[in-house]
Design an enzyme around this catalytic site. Structure first.
Site, PDB file in Angstrom:
ATOM      1  CD  GLU A   1      -2.753   1.272   2.606  1.00 62.95           C
ATOM      2  OE1 GLU A   1      -2.162   0.842   3.722  1.00 62.95           O
ATOM      3  OE2 GLU A   1      -3.809   1.860   2.746  1.00 62.95           O
TER       4      GLU A   1
ATOM      5  CE  LYS B   1      -7.042   1.238   4.107  1.00 67.96           C
ATOM      6  NZ  LYS B   1      -5.751   1.930   4.585  1.00 67.96           N
TER       7      LYS B   1
ATOM      8  CB  CYS C   1      -3.623  -1.288   5.326  1.00 66.01           C
ATOM      9  SG  CYS C   1      -2.656  -0.899   6.784  1.00 66.01           S
TER      10      CYS C   1
END
Ligand SMILES: *[C@@H]1O[C@H](CO)[C@@H](O)[C@H](O)[C@H]1NC(C)=O
Ligand SMILES: *[C@@H]1O[C@H](CO)[C@@H](O)[C@H](O)[C@H]1NC(C)=O
Ligand SMILES: *[C@@H]1O[C@H](CO)[C@@H](O)[C@H](O)[C@H]1NC(C)=O
Ligand SMILES: *[C@@H]1O[C@H](CO)[C@@H](O)[C@H](O)[C@H]1NC(C)=O
Length: 501
Positions: free
Chosen positions: A80, A179, A212
């Site tokens: 990321e 995300k 994440c």
């Protein structure tokens, strides 16, 4: 310099790359990348300057992709923020963004670079995949214009998304994931309206993608596994380690073990931010991991994985996380309890006083039991058993039930829960369990020096005990059963910097 770690026992199946029939195994690669950061600036740089910086990072990633492909890897995951870093405002990241189309358009940017406007980063990533015949997973920024016809459109007339893209071995864009669970400091990006469950099929299994902080979530993380039954998860992350419970490799490997999927986790590398810890994790074992607080270099890792873990005899059985703990009476022998903080949550602790013993500590509905035997208990080291049952509310909101055994930072009990790096006392036997009200419990053991405990030294029993099995004494820093109670979560884990009205 790109260094490579590839366990010797792995057989290389390079010959299979061009073969489209189903593969029983594949070679996975992840690259921990020391991102070259732009200078911090409020004023946006030109698109040319942004591209220059991104190309510097892609130059490094290119070397890793080539090396991985030469070793027979079928797929490689990069981190990321791996192409431009994280030091941005909403305005200053704008020149780094590209409009990323949905994969349904069936596009190979390397063959047709101008089809969707100016997209040099997607073109280059696509060519990397195509020229090296390898799936490439990267994290870049997507921009989507919007206007007043959309009441949620931000005032600057565009959405900006933290986005994972996957290009297949022919360079085709096969996945795009925005995300969903942004972490609090990500002020440069917008929350997508809905959680997307992004998957794609390959000759080596079904893949899911998330990013994440998503790993704490039900949507998309758990839903991809439980509802869409992916075999492997691709996981770019920019994770800063926070001992005792939130270090990258221990947490990620625990997630793969509990969810019973392969997890390919690529972290960014920046030791001053405590960002390190990448790995390739199978349900039954850690295949390879990397943790490096010493150097500032990147690291490539490869490992062979089963394409469809549920079909394998080694697939671990499901665990009933509270079965054992509910079947035993709490141990009560004159124990005193005290509070201690771990990452802003107030745990209830009890000290482990003898070389061996049985202890129980409870917090709200959760009771945690430990049975243990130490060799060489040192007078200058204190260990405690802790329990937490409650809503975590800092940098995101999510409901936790945690049982943990850890070394306190000093012999002062008020230091229990604070980070500590080394331990000399060894545990010969242990069995940790808890009366969890959830079936999502992530079991981790971290040894002195932030190393993972090898699987041959412990097991998770079907009745929910994290216990020793070899009798080999282990210098335990912390072990934990980290439970998530999704039913008690608020609608979104992330607290956005700006609320879309
Ligand atoms: C950052 O600024 C310094 C000094 O102005 C310059 O030398 C350097 O090239 C800049 N770095 C980037 C990535 O733009
Ligand atoms: C802006 O609004 C018009 C209608 O008012 C619509 O036709 C157009 O597609 C919109 N553009 C975007 C980027 O949403
Ligand atoms: C690590 O990140 C920090 C904070 O963003 C930055 O100031 C520093 O320059 C980075 N270190 C390296 C080696 O890039
Ligand atoms: C802990 O409890 C078990 C039975 O539950 C018992 O066999 C063992 O002796 C106890 N150990 C200690 C050190 O009290």
């Amino acid at each position: 310099m790109i260094t490579l770690y590839f366990p010797k026992q792995v057989v290389i199946f390079g010959l299979f790359i061009l073969n489209v029939r189903a593969l029983d195994t594949f070679i996975a690669a992840v690259y921990e990348h020391a991102v070259i950061l732009p200078n911090r600036t409020e004023k946006p740089v030109s698109h040319e300057e942004a591209l220059l910086l991104m190309n510097k990072n892609i130059d490094v990633l290119e070397k890793a992709v080539k090396l991985a492909a030469q070793q027979g890897a079928h797929i490689i995951v990069t981190p990321e923020d791996g192409i431009y870093g994280w030091v941005f405002t909403r305005e200053s990241i704008y020149p780094y963004l590209e409009d990323i189309p949905a994969p349904e358009v069936n596009w190979i940017p390397c063959r047709n670079p101008k089809r969707f406007g100016n997209t040099p980063v997607q073109e280059r990533l696509s060519c990397l995949a195509k020229d090296n015949s390898i799936y490439v997973v990267a994290n870049i920024g997507d921009k989507k214009p919007c206007n007043a016809s959309d009441p949620q459109c931000p005032p600057d007339g565009r959405y900006q998304y933290n986005t994972n893209v996957v290009f297949d071995a022919e360079g085709r864009l096969v996945a795009r994931y925005h995300k969903y669970n942004l972490f609090a400091p990500e002020i440069q990006f917008d929350f997508p309206k809905d959680s997307e469950l992004v998957t794609f099929d390959t000759p080596f299994g079904k893949f899911g993608v998330f990013t994440c902080f998503d790993i704490f979530s039900h949507n998309p993380a758990v839903a991809l596994v439980d509802e869409l039954q992916v075999d492997s998860v691709l996981y770019p992350t920019a994770w800063y380690n926070t001992l005792p419970l939130l270090s990258a490799a221990p947490f990620h490997s625990a997630w793969a073990r509990a969810m019973r999927v392969n997890l390919l986790a690529a972290n960014t590398h920046n030791t001053s931010m405590h960002m390190t810890g990448s790995g390739i994790y199978a349900p039954e074992e850690v295949k390879v991991y990397h943790y490096d607080m010493e150097t500032s270099s990147g690291q490539l890792m490869l490992a062979e994985l089963k394409s469809r873990p549920p079909l394998e005899p080694t697939f671990p059985p499901a665990v009933d996380w509270s079965a054992y703990a509910r079947s035993v009476k709490p141990f009560t022998s004159g124990q005193s309890h005290f509070p201690g903080m771990i990452y802003f949550d107030e745990f209830t602790f009890t000290e482990l006083k003898g070389d061996a013993g049985n202890y129980t500590v409870c917090h709200k509905d959760l009771c945690c039991h430990i049975t243990y035997k130490m060799s060489e208990k040192r007078g200058d080291e204190v260990f405690a058993l802790g329990a937490f049952d409650g809503l975590h509310t800092v940098e995101g909101q999510y409901y936790l039930q945690i049982c943990t055994l850890l070394k306190c930072q000093t012999t002062d009990l008020r230091s229990c829960g604070e980070p500590v790096g080394s331990a000399f006392t060894k545990f010969e036997e242990f069995s940790l369990s808890g009366t969890f009200g959830t079936s999502y419990v992530f079991p981790q053991i971290v040894l002195s020096g932030s190393q993972l405990a090898p699987e041959r030294h412990y097991e998770v029993s079907r009745d929910g005990r994290l216990r020793s099995r070899s009798g080999a004494p282990l210098p335990v820093l912390v072990m934990a059963l980290y439970g998530r109670v999704f039913e008690k979560d608020p609608p979104r884990l992330g607290q956005g910097p700006r609320k879309l009205q």
